[in-house]
Design a protein around this motif. Structure first.
Motif, PDB file in Angstrom:
ATOM      1  N   THR A 211       0.830  -1.207   0.000  1.00  0.00           N
ATOM      2  CA  THR A 211       0.000   0.000   0.000  1.00  0.00           C
ATOM      3  C   THR A 211       0.863   1.255   0.000  1.00  0.00           C
ATOM      4  O   THR A 211       1.015   1.908   1.030  1.00  0.00           O
ATOM      5  CB  THR A 211      -0.917   0.004   1.237  1.00  0.00           C
ATOM      6  N   PRO A 212       1.430   1.632  -1.151  1.00  0.00           N
ATOM      7  CA  PRO A 212       2.215   2.877  -1.172  1.00  0.00           C
ATOM      8  C   PRO A 212       1.315   4.106  -1.113  1.00  0.00           C
ATOM      9  O   PRO A 212       0.198   4.113  -1.626  1.00  0.00           O
ATOM     10  CB  PRO A 212       2.939   2.794  -2.517  1.00  0.00           C
ATOM     11  N   THR A 213       1.819   5.138  -0.467  1.00  0.00           N
ATOM     12  CA  THR A 213       1.111   6.406  -0.383  1.00  0.00           C
ATOM     13  C   THR A 213       2.019   7.502  -0.921  1.00  0.00           C
ATOM     14  O   THR A 213       3.148   7.671  -0.464  1.00  0.00           O
ATOM     15  CB  THR A 213       0.725   6.723   1.074  1.00  0.00           C
ATOM     16  N   ASN A 214       1.514   8.253  -1.928  1.00  0.00           N
ATOM     17  CA  ASN A 214       2.244   9.372  -2.525  1.00  0.00           C
ATOM     18  C   ASN A 214       3.623   8.970  -3.054  1.00  0.00           C
ATOM     19  O   ASN A 214       4.593   9.700  -2.933  1.00  0.00           O
ATOM     20  CB  ASN A 214       2.413  10.519  -1.524  1.00  0.00           C
ATOM     21  N   LEU A 215       3.714   7.775  -3.633  1.00  0.00           N
ATOM     22  CA  LEU A 215       4.985   7.373  -4.215  1.00  0.00           C
ATOM     23  C   LEU A 215       4.752   6.231  -5.197  1.00  0.00           C
ATOM     24  O   LEU A 215       3.655   5.695  -5.303  1.00  0.00           O
ATOM     25  CB  LEU A 215       5.997   6.958  -3.138  1.00  0.00           C
ATOM     26  N   HIS A 216       5.852   5.904  -5.901  1.00  0.00           N
ATOM     27  CA  HIS A 216       5.831   4.780  -6.827  1.00  0.00           C
ATOM     28  C   HIS A 216       6.596   3.638  -6.184  1.00  0.00           C
ATOM     29  O   HIS A 216       7.658   3.842  -5.614  1.00  0.00           O
ATOM     30  CB  HIS A 216       6.495   5.175  -8.150  1.00  0.00           C
ATOM     31  N   LEU A 217       6.036   2.414  -6.299  1.00  0.00           N
ATOM     32  CA  LEU A 217       6.655   1.268  -5.645  1.00  0.00           C
ATOM     33  C   LEU A 217       6.751   0.105  -6.617  1.00  0.00           C
ATOM     34  O   LEU A 217       5.744  -0.349  -7.147  1.00  0.00           O
ATOM     35  CB  LEU A 217       5.819   0.845  -4.423  1.00  0.00           C
ATOM     36  N   ASP A 218       7.984  -0.352  -6.901  1.00  0.00           N
ATOM     37  CA  ASP A 218       8.214  -1.605  -7.606  1.00  0.00           C
ATOM     38  C   ASP A 218       8.725  -2.597  -6.578  1.00  0.00           C
ATOM     39  O   ASP A 218       9.783  -2.377  -5.970  1.00  0.00           O
ATOM     40  CB  ASP A 218       9.267  -1.443  -8.716  1.00  0.00           C
ATOM     41  N   ARG A 219       8.010  -3.688  -6.359  1.00  0.00           N
ATOM     42  CA  ARG A 219       8.403  -4.602  -5.306  1.00  0.00           C
ATOM     43  C   ARG A 219       8.044  -6.016  -5.692  1.00  0.00           C
ATOM     44  O   ARG A 219       7.002  -6.264  -6.287  1.00  0.00           O
ATOM     45  CB  ARG A 219       7.717  -4.215  -3.990  1.00  0.00           C
ATOM     46  N   GLY A 220       8.912  -6.956  -5.368  1.00  0.00           N
ATOM     47  CA  GLY A 220       8.637  -8.346  -5.673  1.00  0.00           C
ATOM     48  C   GLY A 220       9.217  -9.261  -4.620  1.00  0.00           C
ATOM     49  O   GLY A 220      10.098  -8.882  -3.858  1.00  0.00           O
ATOM     50  N   PHE A 221       8.710 -10.507  -4.578  1.00  0.00           N
ATOM     51  CA  PHE A 221       9.234 -11.502  -3.650  1.00  0.00           C
ATOM     52  C   PHE A 221       8.952 -12.874  -4.210  1.00  0.00           C
ATOM     53  O   PHE A 221       8.129 -13.033  -5.114  1.00  0.00           O
ATOM     54  CB  PHE A 221       8.640 -11.335  -2.254  1.00  0.00           C
ATOM     55  N   TRP A 222       9.667 -13.907  -3.726  1.00  0.00           N
ATOM     56  CA  TRP A 222       9.501 -15.225  -4.279  1.00  0.00           C
ATOM     57  C   TRP A 222       9.738 -16.301  -3.256  1.00  0.00           C
ATOM     58  O   TRP A 222      10.256 -16.068  -2.167  1.00  0.00           O
ATOM     59  CB  TRP A 222      10.418 -15.436  -5.482  1.00  0.00           C
ATOM     60  N   GLN A 223       9.378 -17.512  -3.659  1.00  0.00           N
ATOM     61  CA  GLN A 223       9.628 -18.696  -2.846  1.00  0.00           C
ATOM     62  C   GLN A 223      10.018 -19.832  -3.783  1.00  0.00           C
ATOM     63  O   GLN A 223       9.407 -20.004  -4.842  1.00  0.00           O
ATOM     64  CB  GLN A 223       8.378 -19.092  -2.035  1.00  0.00           C
ATOM     65  N   VAL A 224      11.032 -20.612  -3.390  1.00  0.00           N
ATOM     66  CA  VAL A 224      11.481 -21.767  -4.150  1.00  0.00           C
ATOM     67  C   VAL A 224      10.976 -23.030  -3.465  1.00  0.00           C
ATOM     68  O   VAL A 224      11.114 -23.183  -2.242  1.00  0.00           O
ATOM     69  CB  VAL A 224      13.015 -21.803  -4.273  1.00  0.00           C
ATOM     70  N   VAL A 225      10.374 -23.937  -4.244  1.00  0.00           N
ATOM     71  CA  VAL A 225       9.762 -25.143  -3.702  1.00  0.00           C
ATOM     72  C   VAL A 225      10.351 -26.352  -4.423  1.00  0.00           C
ATOM     73  O   VAL A 225      10.423 -26.370  -5.663  1.00  0.00           O
ATOM     74  CB  VAL A 225       8.228 -25.122  -3.885  1.00  0.00           C
ATOM     75  N   ALA A 226      10.779 -27.361  -3.647  1.00  0.00           N
ATOM     76  CA  ALA A 226      11.256 -28.612  -4.233  1.00  0.00           C
ATOM     77  C   ALA A 226      10.059 -29.461  -4.636  1.00  0.00           C
ATOM     78  O   ALA A 226       9.135 -29.678  -3.844  1.00  0.00           O
ATOM     79  CB  ALA A 226      12.132 -29.370  -3.231  1.00  0.00           C
ATOM     80  N   VAL A 227      10.062 -29.938  -5.899  1.00  0.00           N
ATOM     81  CA  VAL A 227       8.942 -30.721  -6.418  1.00  0.00           C
ATOM     82  C   VAL A 227       9.500 -31.889  -7.212  1.00  0.00           C
ATOM     83  O   VAL A 227      10.623 -31.840  -7.718  1.00  0.00           O
ATOM     84  CB  VAL A 227       8.026 -29.865  -7.322  1.00  0.00           C
ATOM     85  N   PRO A 228       8.710 -32.954  -7.383  1.00  0.00           N
ATOM     86  CA  PRO A 228       9.137 -34.034  -8.281  1.00  0.00           C
ATOM     87  C   PRO A 228       8.951 -33.606  -9.734  1.00  0.00           C
ATOM     88  O   PRO A 228       8.212 -32.671 -10.041  1.00  0.00           O
ATOM     89  CB  PRO A 228       8.195 -35.183  -7.912  1.00  0.00           C
TER      90      PRO A 228
END
Length: 991
Positions: free
Chosen positions: A346-363
């Motif tokens: 929730t940015p207020t009066n600004l520009h926000l580029d933001r990211g996040f991730w998760q790595v999952v082990a799978v077959p």
């Protein structure tokens, strides 16, 4: 769009045409009413409608008015909206929105969020489908009068509404703390929306509900949405195996839904495409439309995928990055707990580029992601959240799938959480690396408001990652196996490979075909390395060609993919049909011909054809010539007469009034063997040789042989006028100030300027008929005073050029049409014998069409035939029926014109074959002798026109001697056969 009228000379009409605004579906798109008629306010007040000399000399693009907003030292925002129902009802449309914009600013700002703009948006059924803008970012000034045109294009389904939104923002503020006010002015003009409906009636499919199921649950009852779903007979899920839909039932008044049952119980887990087909139409496919999950693969592999830990809101999610490229801790992710939990940015009066991730082990194997995202509106830019899945660790892996959510994405209610509505995101792919990365990439812009806080938000919840277990024992196929068969036998395929006992089914799909499958009726002789697949052939509707062989391993829980042998089976026709290089005998005939003409069509298995027809092929147009909008379709379908010889089949054809020229032969075979190739130039219909008996057929000398007959019931101004002597007539329609109507002979000067001479086919003149519709707000140019309709006929009596008797005539004429709206227009060409119409052709133009506005459409030659007796008079006649509808928008002209040129009639009194068969009944008997006696003149006599057939050559190589004497009587006796006995047509070949 301005339209050129062919020969109007009225000054007012010319001025009106030049200044007419662009056409389109919008009302007052050029603001020329002087107000905002047709527009409604949106989120902000309506813009100001203004003329020339507005702020900073900003004026309209064309005409007298434009619309916009201006601001000094502050921000002015305005918005105009206009909603249009689909002009031709629901369906697929090509939409084009264009507008002109001008930006005038008085300063150069350094604030990166400062912007003055004119932005157009196109909305379809409540969803934004495109936008474009003319803007000034960072204060780059643009001078007055520097206009730019913007365009937005869309093709897709339109159900209920098309909306145009025009947004204006004039920012005249100073930058930072500089205490200075500036002017900013934005203007728009000439906003045009064009909407063209697609006439395609093929089916389309858009969605399937539900889009996933469990393999241990009962079979899946699904609902498909789309259009034109009536007649659909194949609905399959195609993935690790093929799941054939049953109980297919289109529903709804427009066949926009379809219910189907899929036997999903026990089928392999995986990702499936949805394949939908109608007989005879191409397959429609929704890729990755359906997931089938095993019970033990349905658990969420993501940690904290529901963001349910309020004390550690970033737990198990890593790698937050911002615009500067620095990796940060997860703050300021916010866990909201009002409705359970979710994550908010929730940015207020600004520009926000933001990211996040998760790595999952799978077959290894299929993976499925599901999540819910809500994006709120931004102040100055579109806010987005993009979800991506990668095969591997981090963004260095292979991108498998992604989806972006913005303000326009369709929303649903998720888990009773009302946050702006939620977009459901589904992603899928196949894992090979053993790791899957889920990345969330958000871009939010609340922007500076200068008067208070501005807020933007994205909410994330319900993230779930699932997978299928890998295949434990996979069968394989020996490459390079191929088989041959014909459509009259049942193929039996001995297929070899490894682990073949695991195979549960064998199917065929045609290469480049419809996508439907043919399934084996039986699998037997099964071993670990081979099996035999038996197919019950032929299968109804299955086309010939090359097929891929597919073996399935669909045991419950196995999750083993199918194996493929491409180009493995070729099915050929047992008795194919083909034409010879010269398939029609005789290959040419001369017009006119009787209604029944027998032609022999040759080739292999011609008797298998369901239809044979001759199709006229127009001569190629000269290089550089424009293609015609109207070309007649002339074809003659044969009637089967004799098929005793399958390679030489006799058909009868009706060639009366068929156009002279070359014809291609087209054969149609409705069974699986298909149709043979067409043969071009297989047959030619020739024009007769001889002199033209029409006077002034090219209208070059304005001969009085042509007679004008106006249609007083349907003519408002002007009449057909084929000659100078009647270039003006006494007939004047109601409201006609001076008989400016067409048709006339083109090229006459005065009153013509001479431009019309370009429209004649040959020489300088033509004859034709013209109608014109005009609508204007000017009361002096009322529609009722203009030409529509404008009907009438031109005719010419040919008399009896060879006296009473049997005639064979061919009238040819060249015809052309041009300009805009052809509704209800036609041309009828007739041969009238003894006062009764004996033969005619009518050209009925399409219900709606458009030809050129420059008059350069080419001519097409047509013809009318007559075979029969004429005792008093032969007349040729052309009846013009022109009608032009008033255009759909104000200040617009529409024109219809029909022109003919180079009219000719060939032929004269016809003799029998042989000549002695005077009554043409096939024999030479007393009736024919009586007619010869009446014509007998003796040696040196003077034969009349009606008796010329009895005047024969006295000796080989000589000419008839213009009498009917004993020599001619001897020739008659050589051909006598008696009543009912067929005469020998060669008996008179020597004389």
């Amino acid at each position: 769009m301005k339209k050129k009228s062919l020969c109007l000379t009225l000054g007012l009409a010319i001025i009106a045409l030049v200044t007419a605004p662009a056409a389109g579906q919008l009302t007052n798109g050029d603001w020329e009413t002087g107000n905002t008629t047709g527009w409604v306010a949106g989120a902000n007040p309506l813009p100001t409608v203004h003329g020339a000399g507005w702020f900073w000399d900003a004026g309209p693009h064309t005409g007298n008015y434009g619309a916009g907003t201006a601001s000094q030292g502050g921000v002015s925002a305005n918005e105009a909206r206009q909603n249009i129902a689909p002009p031709q009802g629901a369906g697929y449309y090509t939409l084009t929105l264009t507008f002109w914009a001008e930006i005038v600013v008085g300063h150069s700002s350094t604030d990166p969020f400062w912007e003055s703009k004119v932005e157009g948006e196109l909305w379809v059924d409540g969803v934004l489908v495109g936008s474009d803008k003319q803007s000034t970012v960072n204060g780059v000034p643009i001078g007055a009068g520097q206009w730019a045109q913007k365009q937005i294009n869309f093709y897709g389904l339109v159900n209920t509404s098309i909306e145009v939104r025009m947004k204006y923002r004039a920012d005249g503020r100073s930058s930072g703390t500089i205490p200075q006010a500036y002017w900013a002015v934005v203007t728009s003009d000439d906003i045009v929306l064009n909407a063209v409906k697609d006439a395609d009636t093929q089916h389309q499919v858009f969605s399937i509900t539900p889009d996933h199921a469990m393999t241990d649950l009962p079979d899946t009852n699904a609902t498909l949405t789309g259009i034109n779903l009536d007649g659909v007979n194949v609905v399959n899920l195609v993935g690790p195996t093929t799941i054939v839909g049953t109980s297919i039932n289109p529903v709804g008044p427009g066949y926009e839904e379809l219910t189907v049952t899929f036997p999903t119980t026990g089928k392999p887990c995986g990702i499936y495409d949805l394949v939908v087909q109608k007989p005879g139409e191409e397959t429609k496919t929704l890729e990755k439309a359906f997931w089938l999950l095993n019970p033990n693969s349905a658990d969420n592999l993501l940690l904290n995928g529901g963001f349910e830990d309020p004390n550690g809101n970033s737990q198990d999610w890593y790698g937050i990055y911002e615009r500067d490229g620095t990796v940060h801790n997860p703050d300021p992710l916010v866990v909201e707990g009002t409705h359970k939990y979710s994550v908010a940015l929730t940015p207020t009066n600004l520009h926000l580029d933001r990211g996040f991730w998760q790595v999952v082990a799978v077959p290894a194997g299929p993976v499925f992601f599901e999540g819910y995202v809500s994006v709120g509106p931004g102040t100055l830019a579109t806010n987005t959240a993009t979800i991506r899945i990668y095969d591997g660790r981090g963004t260095g892996g292979t991108l498998l799938d992604e989806f972006t959510v913005d303000e326009t994405t369709e929303r649903v209610l998720y888990d009773t959480k009302p946050v702006n509505g939620w977009a459901r995101v589904t992603l899928s792919g196949n894992s090979t690396a053993g790791d899957i990365t889920i990345e969330v990439d958000c871009s939010l812009d609340s922007g500076p408001d200068f008067t208070g806080d501005s807020y933007a938000a994205v909410h994330l919840d319900g993230f779930r990652l699932m997978t299928c277990e890998s295949c434990s024992t996979q069968h394989t196929l020996t490459p390079g196996q191929t088989w041959q068969a014909t459509d009259d036998e049942d193929p039996q395929l001995v297929i070899t490979g490894t682990n073949m006992l695991e195979v549960t089914g064998v199917r065929l799909v045609q290469i480049g075909g419809t996508g439907s499958f043919i399934y084996s009726e039986n699998l037997y002789n099964r071993t670990a390395t081979s099996l035999t697949a038996d197919f019950d052939w032929p299968v109804a509707g299955a086309p010939l060609g090359t097929y891929t062989v597919i073996t399935e391993q669909a045991a419950a829980g196995s999750n083993c993919p199918s194996q493929y042998l491409d180009d493995a089976l070729t099915i050929a026709c047992f008795d194919p049909t083909s034409f010879t290089t010269a398939p029609v005998s005789p290959s040419s005939l001369t017009k006119p011909q009787p209604a029944t003409v027998e032609l022999t069509v040759s080739g292999a298995n011609i008797d298998k054809l369901d239809e044979v027809k001759l199709v006229w092929t127009p001569e190629p147009r000269p290089a550089g010539d424009r293609a015609p909008y109207w070309v007649p379709t002339i074809e003659r379908i044969g009637t089967l007469i004799d098929a005793s010889d399958p390679s030489n089949v006799v058909y009868s054809f009706d060639l009366v009034n068929a156009q002279a020229g070359k014809y291609k032969l087209v054969g149609t075979r409705n069974d699986v063997c298909g149709s043979p190739s067409e043969v071009l130039d297989a047959f030619e219909l020739l024009l007769p040789e001889g002199d033209n008996i029409v006077v002034d057929g090219g209208f070059e000398d304005a001969s009085s042989a042509w007679v004008l007959t106006p249609d007083p019931e349907n003519t408002q101004k002007g009449d057909p006028m084929p000659g100078v002597s009647i270039a003006y007539t006494d007939y004047v329609g109601d409201g006609d100030p001076g008989n400016y109507g067409y048709p006339k002979i083109s090229g006459i000067d005065p009153p013509y300027t001479g431009d019309e001479v370009l429209f004649a086919r040959g020489g300088n003149y033509l004859a034709g008929c013209y109608s014109f519709a005009y609508h204007s707000d000017d009361p002096d140019l009322d529609y009722a005073t203009w030409v529509s309709p404008n009907n009438g006929k031109v005719s010419q009596s040919l008399g009896l050029p060879n006296g009473p008797g049997n005639y064979e005539l061919v009238m040819t004429y060249w015809v052309r049409i041009w300009d805009q709206l052809w509704v209800g227009s036609s041309l009828k060409a007739s041969i009238i014998v003894d006062g009764v119409e004996a033969s005619s052709t009518t050209i009925a133009f399409p219900g709606y069409g458009k030809a050129s506005q420059d008059g350069n459409d080419p001519y097409t030659q047509l013809s009318v035939d007559f075979i029969g007796a004429a005792m008093s008079d032969i007349t040729v006649e052309f009846y013009f029926q022109t009608k032009t509808v008033e255009a759909d928008y104000a200040d617009s002209a529409a024109t219809t014109a029909i022109a003919i040129d180079d009219v000719a009639v060939f032929g004269a009194l016809a003799c029998g074959d042989p000549f002695a068969d005077a009554d043409k009944d096939g024999d030479v008997d007393q009736a024919d002798f009586a007619m010869m006696q009446a014509c007998y003149t003796g040696s040196g006599g003077d034969v009349s026109d009606e008796c010329r057939c009895f005047d024969r050559k006295d000796s080989p190589g000589s000419l008839p001697d213009s009498d009917v004497d004993n020599t001619d009587m001897a020739s008659f006796e050589d051909c006598a056969s008696g009543p009912g006995i067929a005469a020998d047509p060669t008996c008179d070949d020597d004389n």
